[in-house]
Design a protein around this motif. Structure first.
Motif, short mmCIF file in Angstrom:
data_model
loop_
_atom_site.label_atom_id
_atom_site.label_comp_id
_atom_site.label_asym_id
_atom_site.label_seq_id
_atom_site.Cartn_x
_atom_site.Cartn_y
_atom_site.Cartn_z
N GLU A 134 0.69 -0.82 0.57
CA GLU A 134 -0.07 -0.02 -0.47
C GLU A 134 1.15 1.62 0.06
O GLU A 134 1.49 2.08 1.19
N LEU A 135 0.88 1.75 -1.23
CA LEU A 135 2.49 2.88 -1.99
C LEU A 135 1.77 4.00 -0.26
O LEU A 135 2.97 4.66 -0.41
N ASN A 136 0.65 4.32 -0.96
CA ASN A 136 0.50 5.89 0.50
C ASN A 136 -0.52 5.78 1.58
O ASN A 136 -0.11 6.84 2.37
N ALA A 137 0.58 4.04 2.45
CA ALA A 137 1.26 4.15 3.84
C ALA A 137 1.51 5.58 5.20
O ALA A 137 2.46 6.04 3.95
N TYR A 138 1.20 5.82 5.57
CA TYR A 138 1.58 6.80 6.54
C TYR A 138 2.15 6.40 7.44
O TYR A 138 2.86 6.60 8.12
N ALA A 139 2.08 4.78 7.66
CA ALA A 139 2.72 3.97 9.32
C ALA A 139 3.36 3.02 9.15
O ALA A 139 1.65 2.23 7.90
N LEU A 140 3.75 2.09 9.35
CA LEU A 140 4.09 0.92 8.77
C LEU A 140 4.43 -0.25 10.19
O LEU A 140 5.09 0.56 11.45
N THR A 141 3.82 -1.03 10.70
CA THR A 141 4.35 -1.97 12.00
C THR A 141 4.80 -3.24 11.21
O THR A 141 3.53 -4.30 11.06
N PHE A 142 5.69 -3.51 11.51
CA PHE A 142 6.39 -4.89 11.27
C PHE A 142 6.94 -5.84 12.64
O PHE A 142 6.43 -5.76 13.82
N ASN A 143 5.48 -6.82 12.27
CA ASN A 143 5.55 -8.00 13.66
C ASN A 143 6.12 -9.33 13.18
O ASN A 143 6.35 -9.86 12.48
N PHE A 144 7.05 -9.71 14.35
CA PHE A 144 7.78 -10.97 13.74
C PHE A 144 7.34 -11.41 15.34
O PHE A 144 7.81 -11.67 15.86
N ARG A 145 7.11 -13.30 14.80
CA ARG A 145 6.92 -14.05 15.98
C ARG A 145 7.48 -15.20 15.55
O ARG A 145 7.75 -15.48 13.86
N ASP A 146 7.98 -15.95 16.14
CA ASP A 146 8.41 -17.15 16.87
C ASP A 146 6.81 -18.33 16.42
O ASP A 146 6.75 -18.20 17.77
N PRO A 147 6.98 -18.50 16.01
CA PRO A 147 5.28 -19.37 15.79
C PRO A 147 5.78 -20.57 16.55
O PRO A 147 4.74 -21.06 17.95
N SER A 148 6.72 -21.21 17.64
CA SER A 148 6.40 -21.76 18.57
C SER A 148 6.63 -21.38 20.35
O SER A 148 6.95 -22.17 20.73
N TYR A 149 6.70 -19.61 19.64
CA TYR A 149 7.13 -18.85 21.26
C TYR A 149 5.71 -19.67 22.13
O TYR A 149 4.62 -19.01 21.76
N SER A 150 6.08 -19.90 23.23
CA SER A 150 5.03 -20.36 24.27
C SER A 150 5.60 -19.89 26.21
O SER A 150 6.65 -20.12 25.79
N ALA A 151 4.79 -19.50 26.38
CA ALA A 151 4.96 -19.71 28.30
C ALA A 151 6.03 -21.09 28.52
O ALA A 151 6.62 -20.64 28.92
N GLU A 152 5.45 -21.78 28.09
CA GLU A 152 5.88 -23.44 28.81
C GLU A 152 7.04 -24.13 28.31
O GLU A 152 7.97 -23.87 28.85
N ARG A 153 7.12 -23.27 26.50
CA ARG A 153 8.99 -23.93 25.90
C ARG A 153 9.66 -23.18 25.61
O ARG A 153 10.39 -23.56 25.66
N GLY A 154 9.08 -21.30 26.02
CA GLY A 154 10.25 -20.64 25.40
C GLY A 154 10.20 -20.35 24.34
O GLY A 154 9.26 -21.05 23.62
N GLY A 155 11.69 -19.64 23.86
CA GLY A 155 11.71 -19.61 22.15
C GLY A 155 12.23 -18.08 21.80
O GLY A 155 12.64 -17.87 22.88
N TYR A 156 11.89 -17.98 21.32
CA TYR A 156 12.05 -15.97 21.01
C TYR A 156 11.05 -15.62 21.23
O TYR A 156 10.13 -15.47 20.55
N HIS A 157 11.02 -14.24 21.15
CA HIS A 157 10.66 -13.21 22.06
C HIS A 157 9.64 -12.58 20.68
O HIS A 157 10.41 -12.20 19.52
N PRO A 158 8.33 -12.26 20.58
CA PRO A 158 8.10 -11.79 19.45
C PRO A 158 8.91 -10.09 19.74
O PRO A 158 8.76 -9.50 20.36
N VAL A 159 8.84 -9.60 18.30
CA VAL A 159 9.46 -8.44 18.48
C VAL A 159 8.33 -7.36 17.44
O VAL A 159 7.33 -7.72 16.38
#
Length: 140
Positions: free
Chosen positions: A32-57
């Protein structure tokens, strides 16, 4: 669409982060070329409170005078028990020129710069290891 960054913001970020974000944006089929803001979400699909993993950013950028500027970069982790919830672990606020760490609170000094450097270096390394699924939100 290629992002042209304002590299004179209060906190320095690694040059590789600019390339990484442009690379992720290039993967989006319908930009969307006319956007004024972008939000990038990076998620480790296996991250959980029980197993750990890479934190979402999450990273938010806004366009000012044809240049993109960081608003914030936030790292989340599961906190609390018996029902853990995602909470801010590290938060870099470019507008207030401060950085937050869950264990030390807000900082504006040399500590903030060291924390940001370590955090972003690690994030880039994890991204290079292909641990994240990325999504980009566009705002008009």
């Amino acid at each position: 669409m290629k992002l042209n960054f304002n590299k004179q913001q209060c906190f320095a970020v690694p040059t590789k982060l600019y390339s990484l974000l442009n690379h992720e944006l290039a993967q989006v089929e319908k930009q969307e070329l006319n956007a004024y803001a972008l939000t990038f979400n990076f998620r480790d699909p296996s991250y959980s409170a029980e197993r750990g993993g890479y934190h979402p950013v999450e990273m938010r950028l806004e366009k000012h005078n044809d240049q993109w500027e960081f608003v914030y970069i936030t790292d989340f982790s599961y906190q609390g028990s018996p029902y853990p919830e995602l909470a801010k672990d590290i938060d870099v606020c470019f507008e207030s020129k401060r950085a937050y760490s869950l264990y030390s609170g807000w900082s504006t000094d040399r500590y903030a710069k060291k924390l940001i450097k370590l955090f972003l270096t690690n994030f880039i390394a994890y991204h290079d290891m292909d641990v994240y699924n990325a999504r980009i939100g566009f705002e008009h």
